[in-house]
Design a protein around this motif. Structure first.
Motif, PDB file in Angstrom:
ATOM      1  N   LYS A  19      38.001   6.929  42.752  1.00  9.78           N
ATOM      2  CA  LYS A  19      36.721   6.215  42.779  1.00  9.78           C
ATOM      3  C   LYS A  19      35.777   6.721  41.689  1.00  9.78           C
ATOM      4  O   LYS A  19      34.919   5.988  41.206  1.00  9.78           O
ATOM      5  N   GLN A  20      35.930   7.988  41.320  1.00 12.39           N
ATOM      6  CA  GLN A  20      35.060   8.563  40.304  1.00 12.39           C
ATOM      7  C   GLN A  20      35.903   9.347  39.300  1.00 12.39           C
ATOM      8  O   GLN A  20      37.069   9.659  39.549  1.00 12.39           O
ATOM      9  N   GLU A  21      35.290   9.676  38.185  1.00 12.00           N
ATOM     10  CA  GLU A  21      36.019  10.366  37.131  1.00 12.00           C
ATOM     11  C   GLU A  21      36.478  11.755  37.606  1.00 12.00           C
ATOM     12  O   GLU A  21      35.690  12.527  38.130  1.00 12.00           O
ATOM     13  N   PRO A  22      37.780  12.078  37.420  1.00 12.21           N
ATOM     14  CA  PRO A  22      38.285  13.383  37.854  1.00 12.21           C
ATOM     15  C   PRO A  22      37.800  14.503  36.949  1.00 12.21           C
ATOM     16  O   PRO A  22      37.665  14.327  35.733  1.00 12.21           O
ATOM     17  N   ALA A  23      37.539  15.625  37.542  1.00 12.20           N
ATOM     18  CA  ALA A  23      37.221  16.831  36.776  1.00 12.20           C
ATOM     19  C   ALA A  23      38.393  17.799  36.817  1.00 12.20           C
ATOM     20  O   ALA A  23      38.778  18.381  35.805  1.00 12.20           O
ATOM     21  N   HIS A  24      38.957  17.984  38.013  1.00  7.84           N
ATOM     22  CA  HIS A  24      40.114  18.865  38.193  1.00  7.84           C
ATOM     23  C   HIS A  24      41.041  18.229  39.213  1.00  7.84           C
ATOM     24  O   HIS A  24      40.612  17.452  40.073  1.00  7.84           O
ATOM     25  N   PHE A  25      42.327  18.585  39.129  1.00  6.03           N
ATOM     26  CA  PHE A  25      43.287  18.076  40.114  1.00  6.03           C
ATOM     27  C   PHE A  25      44.434  19.071  40.246  1.00  6.03           C
ATOM     28  O   PHE A  25      44.713  19.860  39.340  1.00  6.03           O
ATOM     29  N   CYS A  26      45.077  19.026  41.400  1.00  5.58           N
ATOM     30  CA  CYS A  26      46.244  19.865  41.659  1.00  5.58           C
ATOM     31  C   CYS A  26      47.104  19.178  42.692  1.00  5.58           C
ATOM     32  O   CYS A  26      46.662  18.233  43.367  1.00  5.58           O
ATOM     33  N   CYS A  27      48.324  19.636  42.858  1.00 11.96           N
ATOM     34  CA  CYS A  27      49.272  19.000  43.772  1.00 11.96           C
ATOM     35  C   CYS A  27      49.566  19.909  44.954  1.00 11.96           C
ATOM     36  O   CYS A  27      49.634  21.144  44.818  1.00 11.96           O
TER      37      CYS A  27
END
Length: 990
Positions: A19-27
Motif C-alpha cells: 500500500k505504501q513505499e517499502p523502506a525495508h523488507f525481510c522474509c
C-alpha cells in the motif's frame, strides 16, 4: 573459458501489492515482511505461495519508522530498530501470526519482565512486543539461524540476547530474551553484523572483523584474544591470500595483559544471570582489510552486504526441525562496490571466490547455489562454490577413485545479467528473489524499453502494478528463480555447444550443473521426497556427463573419468555403449577412457562383458596400451572373451614385448580353447621357478573374486592336477609379495580341492609347509606351526590318510627348513619298538616329532592341539615326553619313560641330561632304577641293564666319596663292585 553464459535462472515475476513505499523488507518461514517508508509507521505481512504468488496476511503498527528489520526462523519473531523523536528503539515482535487471524490485541512488555498468570493467559491471542532497552543506540541487528539468539551492534560494542522459552503453564509457552553477553570493542562503529553458530561478523566502512566465541567451563573462564592484523608486505605464503587482501602472515595470540597491545582490544562482559548452566566464552578474531588501490578511494567506497551462510549436514530426514540441524560449514560474504569476497570460516579460514562486478554494486545476497547482485541497472546471478567446500568438509576423502567433486577453485562465472532500472534492495527466500525497484520518472520513461524486458509477468501482476502510484517509480517484485532441475537441464543443453570447440568451457558448465544439483541435495529443507529423488537422478546423470567429458577430451584431469562414472551408477557395458562407435577401427581413445577401463577391469567387479564388448575392449587396448592386454584378459569382467581372438592379439604383441605374464596368459587361453599341446608348449618356455614368480605379475591367473568369494581359475584347477608343486610355489610367491592373505589362501585351496570349511586338503598343508621354509615373521610362523601340528594330530588320531601324496617328505623339510629338527635318537628308538599300527602314518608322525624336536614352536600354545594323542601309544608317548622336556619337566619325562618304555630311559638321559641337568643322573635316575630293580628283582633285565649303564655314567662323573654316598645301602656288593673299582681307579680316594 566463458565468463558469461547468459542462462535463464530467473523466471516470472510478481508484484507485491504494498500500500505504501517499502523502506525495508525481510522474509520469514513463508512470509514477507515489508516496513513502509511513509510517516504512518507499520509493517505489512504477505504470505508467499507457489510460483511467487503473494497474499496479504495483515499488518502491525510500529513505534516509529523502521531503520533495520530481521526475522528469526528459530522462534519465529521479527526484530526491528525503530526511530521516534530522534531516539532509536530495539523491539521484538512475537506471536505476530495472530494479526493475520484478525486479532488486534497487542501486549507490550520489557525484556525479562515477569508476567502474571492472569496477564499471560491473554498472550495466546495477541501479539507481544518485547522492548529491549540499551545504554547506547542500536545500529544493526542479526538473528542466529541455528539458535535464534539476537546480536545487536552499538558503538564500540556488540550485545547478545539469548532466546528463551518461558513455560507459563501446561498450555502456554512464550518467547523472551536475556541479555547474556556484551563484547566491548574499542574504536569500532559497526555498519553491519551477521551472527551464526557463535560466529560474529562485523563490518565498518572498510574493515571486516570475524569473531568466534568459544565456550569455556566456568572455572576456566578467561579472556583470550587471537588477532590477525595488517603487517604489510611479506614473503610468507598465505593459505587464503589474494591480490585484493592484505592480511597477516602468522596469528598472534595475546593473553592477559598483552591483550592491551592489540590494535582492537576486545573485552567480554557476561551479563546473564549466574546459574549452573551459565556459558562463559573466550573470543578469537580475524580481521580483513580489503585493498582499495585497484578502484581508487572515494566516499562511496565502503563495504556492504555482510552475510554468514550456514550449510548443514546432509542425510537428515524430511521435516526435521531447524533446531536439530547440525552445522557442517560456515561461509562469510562481504562486498565492495566493484568486488565481492566469499570466505570459508568454519573449520579453516579460506578464500573461496572473488567476484568482479561489471559495474558498481548496490547490494548482494548469497544463497547456497547463487550470488545475486544488484547494480544501478542489473540483477546479476553468479555461481558459488559453497557446496564444493561443504562436500569436502563432510567427506575429506571425497577426491578419490571412488568419488569426486568439482574443485573449490573452479572459476566463477556469471549465469545472467538481467536488466532492471533502479534496483535498490534485494533479499532471497527459498526459490525467490525479492527486489525493490526505485527509479526516477526520467529513468522509467527514457531508459526502459519494452524490447529489453526479458521477464514475463502475468496479467494480474501488471494490472496490480497500474493500481499503484506509478509516478513514484518504485515497485517490490518477487522474481521467481527457476527450479534447480530446469536450470540444470538448460546448463546441460548449453554445454553441448562447446563440446567440439571449447572443451574447458563444456567441462566447466557441466561442473556448474553438478554443483547446482549437489547444493540442492545438501540443503533439503525445502524439498519434498519426490523432488529429492528427481535431484538424485539428475545428480547421477551429471556424473555420467562429467565422466563422458573426462573420457572424451584430452584434459590434465583425465583421471576424474573413473570416480564420476562410478558415482553415476553406470555399468561398464553402458559406458562402452556411450563412448565406443560400432565399426570405427580408427577412433582415437583418450587417456581418461583408458584410465577408467584399466581400473574397472583390474577390480573385482560383478559385471561380465558380452563377447562382443570384450572383443571391443581387446581392440581398444591393442591400439592404445598393448602392454595391458595380458592383465585385461585376466579380469573377471572378461570371462566371456573368445579365447581364439584373445590368443591372436597376444601373439601379435609377444613379438614386440614378450614376458612371463604374457606366456602364462597364453597358456590360460590355450586351456580355454582345449589345446593341451599349445598349453604345454607355453609352459615349457620357462623354468618352473620363473613361472611361479610370473604369477606375481598377475595373481588373477590363479584366483578371482566374485561377490567377495575366492574363485580358483580353470588354470589353477589344471595345475592342481598336473603341477601341484608349481601351484603351491606360485601361491607362496603371491603371499611373500603381499598379493594374497593367509586366510584367502586357505579359502583358495579349500575351494580348489572341493573341501568343506572344516576339512583341510593336503594341498593346503603343502602350502603351509612350503611357507614355513621362507617365513620370517614370528607371529605368522607360530600360526603356521600350530596349523600343521593340528592337522598332523588330527590325521594321526583319526587314522586318516592324506587324499594326495604330500609334496615334501620329513627328510625334505628337515633339510630345507630350520623349523623341522632332526628327530632325537631316543624318539627313533621308541618308535622302532612300537606297534605296527603306529607305522601306518610315518610322514605325519615323523613331521610332528620333527617340529617338536626343533626349538621353533611354542610348546605351551601347542599343548591343546596335542591332547588327542594318548601317552599309551608309542607316538603319544614320544609327543608327551618331548613336550615335557621342552617345558623343562625332566623328572616327569623320566617317570613316564620308566613306566612306559624303560628301554629308552638311558638313551633319553644320554641325550637330554646334560650340563645343568646332569645331576639328575644320580639324584633322580639312579635312585629310581635301584628302586624299580629291587621291586622286580632278576625278572626285569631291562631295569638291570639300564641300572648298569647309569652306574657307568655316574662313576665317571662323581668323586669316589660322592659315588659311595649315592649307592643304595641294601645293594649287592658284587653288583656295584666293578663300578666302584672303575671310579677308584679313575680318581684315587683322598
Amino acid at each position: 573459458m566463458v565468463q558469461l553464459y547468459n542462462l535463464h535462472p530467473f523466471g516470472s515475476q510478481q508484484v507485491v501489492p504494498c500500500k505504501q513505499e517499502p523502506a525495508h523488507f525481510c522474509c520469514g518461514q513463508d512470509e514477507l515482511f515489508v516496513a513502509c517508508a511513509a510517516a504512518s509507521c507499520g509493517v505489512e505481512v504477505f504470505a508467499l505461495r507457489d510460483q511467487g504468488r503473494c497474499e496479504p496476511l495483515g499488518s502491525f503498527a510500529t513505534l516509529g519508522p523502521v531503520l533495520r528489520m530481521a526475522h528469526s526462523r528459530t522462534g519465529d519473531y521479527v526484530v526491528t530498530i525503530e526511530e521516534k523523536n530522534r531516539a532509536t528503539f530495539l523491539r521484538a515482535y512475537t506471536n505476530w501470526r495472530c494479526m493475520s487471524a484478525g486479532s488486534s490485541r497487542v501486549c507490550v512488555r520489557m525484556v525479562g519482565h515477569k508476567m502474571e498468570e492472569s496477564y499471560s493467559e491473554t498472550l495466546k491471542e495477541q501479539m507481544s512486543i518485547v522492548e529491549m532497552p540499551l545504554s547506547d543506540p542500536p545500529l544493526c541487528i542479526s538473528c542466529c539461524p541455528v539458535s535464534g539468539n539476537l546480536l545487536v551492534g552499538c558503538k564500540n560494542k556488540l550485545v547478545m540476547f539469548c532466546l528463551k522459552y518461558l513455560v507459563i503453564n501446561q498450555n502456554l509457552t512464550v518467547l523472551d530474551f536475556e541479555r547474556s553477553l556484551i563484547l566491548h570493542i574499542d574504536n569500532i562503529i559497526p555498519a553491519e553484523v551477521a551472527f551464526c553458530a557463535r560466529h560474529i561478523a562485523v563490518t565498518t566502512e572498510l574493515d571486516v572483523l570475524i569473531l568466534k566465541l568459544e565456550l569455556l567451563q566456568q572455572e576456566k573462564f578467561f579472556h583470550r584474544y587471537h588477532c590477525i592484523k595488517d603487517e604489510g608486505p611479506s614473503t610468507h605464503t598465505l593459505q587464503f591470500e589474494s591480490d585484493e587482501f592484505v592480511i597477516c602472515q602468522k596469528p598472534v595470540e595475546l593473553l592477559g595483559e598483552e591483550s592491551k597491545l592489540c590494535e582492537i582490544p576486545i573485552t567480554l562482559e557476561s551479563t546473564g544471570l549466574a546459574t549452573e548452566g551459565t556459558e562463559y566464552f573466550q573470543v578469537r578474531y580475524l580481521r580483513f582489510t580489503p585493498d582499495q588501490s585497484p578502484f581508487g578511494f572515494c566516499e562511496e567506497t565502503k563495504l556492504h552486504s555482510l552475510q554468514l551462510l550456514p550449510v548443514y549436514q546432509t542425510g537428515r530426514s524430511h521435516g526435521e526441525t531447524e533446531n536439530k540441524r547440525e552445522l557442517l560449514s560456515l561461509f562469510c560474504f562481504f562486498s565492495l562496490p566493484h568486488v565481492g569476497y566469499l570466505y570459508s570460516v568454519g573449520k579453516l579460514v579460506e578464500l573461496i571466490s572473488t567476484y568482479q562486478y561489471s559495474e558498481k554494486s548496490e547490494q548482494a545476497v548469497l544463497t547456497p547455489q547463487f550470488l545475486h547482485v544488484i547494480t544501478s541497472e542489473n540483477l546479476q546471478c553468479f555461481t558459488v562454490r559453497c557446496s564444493a567446500a561443504a562436500a569436502r568438509d563432510e567427506d575429506p576423502y571425497i577426491d578419490t577413485t571412488v568419488k569426486a567433486c568439482p574443485p573449490v577453485s573452479l572459476d566463477v562465472c556469471t549465469l545472467r545479467m538481467q536488466l532492471f532500472i533502479g534496483p535498490r534492495a534485494i533479499c532471497h527466500f527459498k526459490n525467490h528473489v525479492i527486489l525493490l525497484i526505485k527509479a526516477d520518472t526520467e529513468d522509467i520513461t527514457e531508459r526502459r524499453k519494452p524490447t529489453r524486458r526479458m521477464l514475463s509477468r502475468k496479467a494480474d501482476s501488471i494490472k496490480s502494478r497500474k493500481t499503484l502510484d506509478s509516478e513514484s517509480g518504485w515497485n517490490l517484485y518477487i522474481v521467481n528463480t527457476v527450479s534447480t532441475i530446469q536450470l540444470y537441464r538448460e546448463m546441460v543443453d548449453y554445454s553441448r555447444t562447446y563440446e567440439n570447440v571449447k572443451t574447458e568451457s563444456c567441462i566447466h558448465l557441466l561442473s556448474e550443473a553438478h554443483l547446482l544439483i549437489r547444493a540442492a541435495i545438501m540443503d533439503p529443507s525445502f524439498l519434498k521426497p519426490d523432488e529429492k529423488e528427481e535431484l538424485l537422478t539428475a545428480f547421477r546423470e551429471s556424473c555420467a556427463f562429467l565422466g563422458d567429458c573426462y573420457s572424451r577430451f584430452d584434459t590434465k584431469d583425465y583421471h576424474l573419468a573413473l570416480p564420476y562414472y562410478r558415482m553415476s551408477g553406470l555399468s561398464m557395458t553402458e559406458v562402452l555403449e556411450r563412448l565406443v562407435s560400432e565399426g570405427d577401427e580408427t577412433h582415437k581413445y583418450e587417456r581418461g577412457f583408458i584410465f577408467y577401463l584399466t581400473h574397472s577391469l583390474n577390480e573385482d567387479l560383478n559385471e561380465e562383458l558380452s563377447q562382443e564388448s570384450a572383443t571391443k575392449v581387446l581392440q581398444i587396448f591393442y591400439l592404445t596400451e598393448p602392454v595391458q592386454l595380458p592383465h585385461i584378459l585376466c579380469s573377471p569382467c572378461m570371462r566371456n572373451v573368445c579365447p581364439l581372438t584373445a590368443m591372436k592379439y597376444l601373439q601379435k604383441i609377444e613379438k614386440i614385448m614378450p614376458s612371463v605374464v604374457l606366456t602364462l596368459t597364453k597358456a590360460s587361453m590355450a586351456l580355454k580353447m582345449g589345446d593341451l599341446m599349445m598349453y604345454e608348449h607355453e609352459m615349457d618356455s620357462y623354468k618352473e621357478t620363473i613361472l611361479a614368480c610370473g604369477f606375481i605379475g598377475q595373481p588373477k591367473l590363479l584366483r578371482q573374486h566374485k561377490e567377495g568369494i575366492v574363485i580358483p581359475t580353470e588354470f589353477a584347477i589344471h595345475l592342481k592336477e598336473t603341477q601341484p608343486g608349481l601351484l603351491v610355489a606360485a601361491t607362496v610367491a603371491l603371499y611373500e609379495n603381499s598379493k594374497i592373505e593367509l586366510e584367502e589362501a586357505d579359502t583358495f585351496f579349500k575351494t580348489l580341492c572341493n573341501n568343506s570349511e572344516n576339512t583341510i586338503p593336503q594341498l593346503l598343508v603343502d602350502f603351509w609347509e612350503a611357507l614355513l621354509v621362507v617365513c620370517s615373521q614370528e607371529e605368522v610362523l607360530q600360526e603356521l606351526l600350530l596349523r600343521v601340528t593340528s592337522q598332523y594330530v588330527w590325521r594321526i588320531s583319526k587314522r586318516q590318510f592324506p587324499e594326495t601324496k604330500p609334496l615334501k617328505t620329513t627328510e625334505d623339510l628337515i633339510n630345507s627348513c630350520n623349523h623341522f629338527g632332526l628327530i632325537f635318537p631316543w624318539v627313533t628308538f621308541i618308535m622302532s619298538v612300537g606297534s605296527p599300527s603306529d607305522k601306518d602314518y610315518p610322514e605325519d608322525i615323523s613331521k610332528l616329532q620333527s617340529i617338536l624336536c626343533s626349538q621353533s614352536i611354542n610348546v605351551t600354545s601347542a599343548l591343546p592341539f596335542l591332547e588327542p594323542l594318548s601317552e599309551d601309544g608309542n607316538v603319544g608317548l614320544t609327543i608327551h615326553v618331548l613336550c615335557s622336556t621342552r617345558l623343562g619337566k625332566y623328572e616327569d619325562s623320566l617317570d613316564l619313560l620308566l613306566k612306559k618304555c624303560p628301554d629308552a630311559v638311558v638313551l633319553y638321559a644320554q641325550h637330554e641330561l646334560k650340563d645343568d641337568n646332569r645331576a639328575m643322573w644320580w639324584n633322580k635316575l639312579l635312585p629310581e632304577l635301584c628302586k624299580r630293580t629291587r621291586l622286580t628283582g632278576n625278572y626285569s633285565p631291562v631295569h638291570i641293564s639300564s641300572l648298569k649303564e647309569t652306574l657307568s655314567v655316574v662313576a665317571m662323573e662323581l668323586e669316589l666319596r660322592d659315588f659311595l654316598n649315592v649307592l643304595p645301602e641294601d645293594g649287592t656288593a658284587a653288583f656295584f663292585l666293578p663300578h666302584l673299582l672303575h671310579c677308584s681307579q679313575r680318581k684315587p680316594l683322598t
